[in-house]
Design a protein around this motif. Structure first.
Motif, PDB file in Angstrom:
ATOM      1  N   PHE A  99       0.821  -1.219   0.000  1.00 38.08           N
ATOM      2  CA  PHE A  99       0.000   0.000   0.000  1.00 38.08           C
ATOM      3  C   PHE A  99       0.853   1.267   0.000  1.00 38.08           C
ATOM      4  N   TYR A 100       2.061   1.115  -0.538  1.00 43.08           N
ATOM      5  CA  TYR A 100       2.971   2.234  -0.736  1.00 43.08           C
ATOM      6  C   TYR A 100       2.269   3.386  -1.447  1.00 43.08           C
ATOM      7  N   GLY A 101       1.434   3.060  -2.421  1.00 46.03           N
ATOM      8  CA  GLY A 101       0.747   4.089  -3.212  1.00 46.03           C
ATOM      9  C   GLY A 101      -0.253   4.886  -2.378  1.00 46.03           C
ATOM     10  N   LYS A 102      -0.878   4.261  -1.412  1.00 44.62           N
ATOM     11  CA  LYS A 102      -1.800   4.979  -0.510  1.00 44.62           C
ATOM     12  C   LYS A 102      -0.999   5.915   0.386  1.00 44.62           C
ATOM     13  N   ASP A 103       0.082   5.369   0.949  1.00 43.42           N
ATOM     14  CA  ASP A 103       0.934   6.134   1.866  1.00 43.42           C
ATOM     15  C   ASP A 103       2.179   5.286   2.161  1.00 43.42           C
ATOM     16  N   PRO A 104       3.366   5.826   1.902  1.00 46.16           N
ATOM     17  CA  PRO A 104       4.584   5.038   2.168  1.00 46.16           C
ATOM     18  C   PRO A 104       4.696   4.601   3.635  1.00 46.16           C
ATOM     19  N   ALA A 105       4.000   5.292   4.536  1.00 42.20           N
ATOM     20  CA  ALA A 105       4.070   4.921   5.955  1.00 42.20           C
ATOM     21  C   ALA A 105       3.567   3.498   6.192  1.00 42.20           C
ATOM     22  N   PHE A 106       2.693   2.993   5.304  1.00 43.21           N
ATOM     23  CA  PHE A 106       2.265   1.594   5.412  1.00 43.21           C
ATOM     24  C   PHE A 106       3.471   0.644   5.432  1.00 43.21           C
ATOM     25  N   CYS A 107       4.486   1.015   4.653  1.00 46.24           N
ATOM     26  CA  CYS A 107       5.644   0.119   4.503  1.00 46.24           C
ATOM     27  C   CYS A 107       6.372  -0.104   5.819  1.00 46.24           C
ATOM     28  N   LEU A 108       6.357   0.892   6.698  1.00 43.44           N
ATOM     29  CA  LEU A 108       7.081   0.749   7.971  1.00 43.44           C
ATOM     30  C   LEU A 108       6.499  -0.375   8.829  1.00 43.44           C
ATOM     31  N   GLY A 109       5.259  -0.760   8.546  1.00 36.35           N
ATOM     32  CA  GLY A 109       4.653  -1.890   9.251  1.00 36.35           C
ATOM     33  C   GLY A 109       4.998  -3.226   8.620  1.00 36.35           C
TER      34      GLY A 109
END
Lengths: 359, 359
Positions: A99-109
């Protein structure tokens, strides 16, 4: 028996209220649907959500049933965040970096390039601020999350030609995740996004020059070794990708305290089992791949270092542009730095010594 | 309400039998006692059994209660196998290598010198033959076991003098576990066995020359840095010591299927939490120790290699003398060899690269 008098007199309800009712209440029948982002062919990852659902069923004597649906069955594989957010399913099994496209912050999870390994992200999630910070972030999407597995460090993927320097990345059409793509773009690499079913034919026809999927066990099943001789390591963009159970916050809040604890423990059980499954199965697959002619190659130190610098630049940019990212990444990166200080002593030295032995 | 007629007519029992009775049966109140081998001061390890008991309580709405007792409270810390075997307690929390004297095969369920790291033993337990083989072995002691934590690779311990070669081990009075002691004895080292409370005064007075306990977080609390300047790594005798919940087989067999599943998942949750706790807390403690003057030293390659050879000789001897050991070790050592082949690629290369970075 006089059923009418029993009801009229309130007998059974009175009795139940006195002592038995809470037990019956706690065991109310519940049915949930889980939408996975993963195909059934990934018995490792998809099997993790099946194990989770099985354990919840066992712990509740079958009263809490969760039906597990493969990617695409109820909704597109990468729409599961929307499915949980709107409540069309009660939960999902997915990896934040989709879900990088929604918000890169998802990636930290889940995983960011040159991020934590599997043990380190466990420590951050369970005993650092990881779960807390990710839950604050996911709450905007009506999501409550629980750890749901890890693959361990992934492989760097299958390449038709050798990559001896950064220059060899120029013009390379490489199927990878969007975050790794962002890190590699400055070197002229062209990131590609393709679903699992298209990978083999695309590599075979030369539509793409290289791809990364997971690791030896999953990769072997898709047969990439037949069409690309070079198998690179490590997959530095996924040093320990963490997989999550996403639960709709209302569905979660509606659970009894008992059922919340059941779901949490079932998730932890599935979480530890998934990494164990990868670690148990990858060695045999790797040996078979090498036996059939696959050439294992490490990314050169130059390529790794250039990618590391590119990643740090990207993080600096995200810190400037995305307050949610910055809040979580500030904690993540400090924790990671501390982990790497510690891991280089007892853990790293033990592992390096053991890896040098002929056993 | 006519309570008598209700009972006489069998009304409530009839109703319960028809639909509700199984739920009530499944939630029968249970009270167990857990004897730990660990002191309360080890909030990491002792805390793991407390977390386990808490989760079992939460999942059962308080109907399955497990009271947790520190080492020495109900029985001597290292008598817990006997306690579970005779049924004087329903369960224990301990590490197999404490029972080397009963049978060295116990150690394969926790840690042997130059054995598996934490991730590898997880893989062997959950997805290899580990749990199966250890359960066959423990059945002779009326024990059913579940994973109950890991410390990660331990430190090599606190030394008043530097160990620059194998010759420096001669005559050294070193407090360590009995298996490490056996491996080191051929070099003239004198293994010592001492309980936690005696460690500091023994090292201070020179009754012993060196000791190993766990790792930075636990060691710092006991203050060894004040009396021994050199802190060695890695603790090659405990590269990933696995801790177990031991359950009396009759107590286990008497549980409903639901409660068995609850106990299993609570154990897995506690298991993953314990390693996360160590990983999250060790870095800060290590930095504080170094900040206060502790000198970190790796065991030299010569010392490690000599100990490795000594360990392999001991394993060959045990294979010849102990059929139980041989049966389990044959599987363990093959699994370990495969793990080390695999870990040296993606996982090892990623970790080594990350440990070289300035983050």
């Amino acid at each position: 028996m006089n059923r009418r008098s029993l009801i009229k007199g309130g007998g059974i309800f009175g009795l139940l209220a006195a002592g038995v009712a809470p037990a019956i209440h706690a065991q109310a029948a519940i049915r949930w649907r889980l939408a996975s982002s993963f195909p059934k062919s990934l018995d490792t990852v998809f099997g993790t959500s099946e194990l989770f659902a099985k354990k919840v069923g066992e712990m509740t004597g079958g009263k809490f049933q969760i039906s597990v649906h493969a990617g695409g069955e109820l909704m597109p594989a990468f729409s599961v965040v929307d499915g949980v957010q709107t409540g069309s399913v009660q939960m999902a099994h997915s990896a934040g970096y989709y879900f990088y496209g929604k918000d890169p912050a998802f990636c930290l999870g889940s995983s960011v390039p040159f991020g934590m390994n599997a043990r380190q992200i466990n420590a951050w999630m369970y005993e650092g601020n990881g779960l807390k910070l990710m839950r604050e972030f996911y709450a905007r999407y009506n999501i409550y999350n629980l750890p749901g597995g890890n693959t361990g460090a992934q492989m760097g993927g299958w390449f038709r030609k050798e990559i001896k320097s950064v220059a060899d990345l120029k013009g390379l059409k490489f199927r990878t995740n969007p975050f790794a793509g962002k890190v590699l773009e400055p070197f002229g690499l062209i990131p590609q996004s393709l679903p699992a079913a298209d990978l083999y034919p695309a590599l075979e026809k030369g539509t793409i020059d290289a791809l990364e999927w997971v690791g030896p066990y999953d990769d072997q099943k898709l047969g990439f070794n037949k069409i690309a001789p070079f198998y690179y390591y490590p997959g530095w963009w996924e040093g320990g990708p963490h997989v999550d159970f996403y639960i709709n916050t209302k569905a979660w809040d509606d659970l009894s305290a008992e059922y919340k604890a059941v779901v949490e423990a079932a998730a932890s059980h599935a979480h530890v089992s998934m990494l164990a499954k990868y670690d148990a199965r990858n060695p045999t697959a790797l040996k078979q791949l090498v036996g059939s002619g696959t050439k294992l190659r490490p990314f050169t130190h130059d390529v790794m270092s250039a990618a590391f610098k590119s990643a740090q630049q990207l993080y600096a940019d995200l810190n400037n542009s995305n307050p949610e990212w910055k809040k979580i990444y500030t904690d993540y990166s400090k924790f990671l730095a501390d982990q790497n200080v510690w891991f280089r002593f007892a853990e790293g030295t033990f592992d390096r010594f053991m890896q040098q032995q002929q056993l």
